[in-house]
Design a protein around this motif. Structure first.
Motif, PDB file in Angstrom:
ATOM      1  N   ALA A  97      -2.424  -0.981   1.635  1.00  0.00           N
ATOM      2  CA  ALA A  97      -2.033  -2.077   2.725  1.00  0.00           C
ATOM      3  C   ALA A  97      -0.890  -3.109   2.107  1.00  0.00           C
ATOM      4  O   ALA A  97      -0.054  -3.350   2.707  1.00  0.00           O
ATOM      5  CB  ALA A  97      -3.434  -2.902   2.807  1.00  0.00           C
ATOM      6  N   LEU A  98      -0.966  -3.299   0.842  1.00  0.00           N
ATOM      7  CA  LEU A  98      -0.090  -4.086   0.064  1.00  0.00           C
ATOM      8  C   LEU A  98       1.270  -3.499   0.145  1.00  0.00           C
ATOM      9  O   LEU A  98       2.360  -3.942   0.460  1.00  0.00           O
ATOM     10  CB  LEU A  98      -0.421  -4.430  -1.312  1.00  0.00           C
ATOM     11  N   LEU A  99       1.156  -2.103   0.041  1.00  0.00           N
ATOM     12  CA  LEU A  99       2.641  -1.288   0.267  1.00  0.00           C
ATOM     13  C   LEU A  99       3.166  -1.864   1.479  1.00  0.00           C
ATOM     14  O   LEU A  99       4.419  -1.665   1.958  1.00  0.00           O
ATOM     15  CB  LEU A  99       2.485   0.070  -0.219  1.00  0.00           C
ATOM     16  N   LEU A 100       2.382  -1.247   2.530  1.00  0.00           N
ATOM     17  CA  LEU A 100       2.565  -1.334   3.825  1.00  0.00           C
ATOM     18  C   LEU A 100       3.088  -2.601   4.372  1.00  0.00           C
ATOM     19  O   LEU A 100       4.313  -2.980   4.786  1.00  0.00           O
ATOM     20  CB  LEU A 100       1.483  -1.071   4.743  1.00  0.00           C
ATOM     21  N   VAL A 101       2.542  -3.877   3.818  1.00  0.00           N
ATOM     22  CA  VAL A 101       2.961  -5.184   4.394  1.00  0.00           C
ATOM     23  C   VAL A 101       4.220  -5.417   3.659  1.00  0.00           C
ATOM     24  O   VAL A 101       5.264  -6.003   4.460  1.00  0.00           O
ATOM     25  CB  VAL A 101       1.897  -6.231   4.040  1.00  0.00           C
ATOM     26  N   HIS A 102       4.377  -5.155   2.342  1.00  0.00           N
ATOM     27  CA  HIS A 102       5.613  -5.361   1.695  1.00  0.00           C
ATOM     28  C   HIS A 102       7.041  -4.572   2.235  1.00  0.00           C
ATOM     29  O   HIS A 102       7.845  -5.246   2.362  1.00  0.00           O
ATOM     30  CB  HIS A 102       5.638  -5.157   0.333  1.00  0.00           C
ATOM     31  N   SER A 103       6.694  -3.326   2.336  1.00  0.00           N
ATOM     32  CA  SER A 103       7.837  -2.464   3.091  1.00  0.00           C
ATOM     33  C   SER A 103       8.182  -2.949   4.449  1.00  0.00           C
ATOM     34  O   SER A 103       9.349  -3.049   4.778  1.00  0.00           O
ATOM     35  CB  SER A 103       7.471  -1.090   2.722  1.00  0.00           C
ATOM     36  N   ALA A 104       7.255  -3.072   5.336  1.00  0.00           N
ATOM     37  CA  ALA A 104       7.385  -3.382   6.594  1.00  0.00           C
ATOM     38  C   ALA A 104       8.158  -4.922   6.769  1.00  0.00           C
ATOM     39  O   ALA A 104       8.983  -4.886   7.466  1.00  0.00           O
ATOM     40  CB  ALA A 104       6.228  -3.245   7.349  1.00  0.00           C
ATOM     41  N   GLY A 105       7.630  -5.711   5.992  1.00  0.00           N
ATOM     42  CA  GLY A 105       8.230  -7.181   5.917  1.00  0.00           C
ATOM     43  C   GLY A 105       9.645  -7.007   5.508  1.00  0.00           C
ATOM     44  O   GLY A 105      10.560  -7.702   6.034  1.00  0.00           O
ATOM     45  N   SER A 106       9.884  -6.434   4.403  1.00  0.00           N
ATOM     46  CA  SER A 106      11.303  -6.558   4.079  1.00  0.00           C
ATOM     47  C   SER A 106      12.278  -5.702   4.621  1.00  0.00           C
ATOM     48  O   SER A 106      13.301  -6.111   4.968  1.00  0.00           O
ATOM     49  CB  SER A 106      11.271  -6.001   2.361  1.00  0.00           C
ATOM     50  N   ALA A 107      11.761  -4.635   5.405  1.00  0.00           N
ATOM     51  CA  ALA A 107      12.608  -3.824   6.159  1.00  0.00           C
ATOM     52  C   ALA A 107      13.039  -4.492   7.594  1.00  0.00           C
ATOM     53  O   ALA A 107      14.054  -4.352   7.995  1.00  0.00           O
ATOM     54  CB  ALA A 107      11.973  -2.477   6.449  1.00  0.00           C
ATOM     55  N   ALA A 108      11.952  -5.179   7.900  1.00  0.00           N
ATOM     56  CA  ALA A 108      12.102  -6.018   9.105  1.00  0.00           C
ATOM     57  C   ALA A 108      13.191  -7.094   9.091  1.00  0.00           C
ATOM     58  O   ALA A 108      13.905  -7.456   9.915  1.00  0.00           O
ATOM     59  CB  ALA A 108      10.811  -6.634   9.805  1.00  0.00           C
ATOM     60  N   ARG A 109      13.266  -7.733   7.904  1.00  0.00           N
ATOM     61  CA  ARG A 109      14.002  -8.826   7.839  1.00  0.00           C
ATOM     62  C   ARG A 109      15.572  -8.300   7.704  1.00  0.00           C
ATOM     63  O   ARG A 109      16.663  -9.082   7.555  1.00  0.00           O
ATOM     64  CB  ARG A 109      13.828  -9.713   6.496  1.00  0.00           C
TER      65      ARG A 109
END
Length: 107
Positions: free
Chosen positions: A51-63
């Motif tokens: 879950a942490l990897l998902l949130v981190h990678s999705a958030g940084s890629a979206a920005r």
């Protein structure tokens, strides 16, 4: 003590520490299997880490992209839906990744 013997002593000490660190999990495996704390962490941590990897990678890629978080969110939704319906991790990951790559490279 001359330079060569000092160098050999340092290399031997580094080798001993490295070997001890590599051997420690195998030597303590019997104790770790019986520990209730380790058993609890074994059940809880894999999901939390994913879950942490998902949130981190999705958030940084979206920005990083002008399209915003939509490719990430759609790919995550497809992956979750496929995993829920098919219970096939390989299928879920491959199709979710394929959708993400397709959406990110669509011009």
């Amino acid at each position: 003590m001359n330079d060569i013997s000092y160098l050999l002593a340092v290399i031997a000490a580094m080798g001993a520490v490295t070997f001890a660190l590599r051997a420690l999990p195998f030597l303590s495996a019997h104790w770790l299997r019986r520990s209730p704390v380790i058993q609890h962490l074994g059940r809880f941590l894999p999901l939390a880490i994913m879950a942490l990897l998902l949130v981190h990678s999705a958030g940084s890629a979206a920005r990083e992209h002008a399209t915003g978080p939509w490719p990430e969110l759609l790919s995550i939704a497809l992956t979750c839906l496929l995993q829920w319906r098919s219970r096939n991790p390989l299928l879920s990951i491959v199709l979710g990744t394929a959708l993400y790559v397709l959406l990110r490279n669509w011009h």
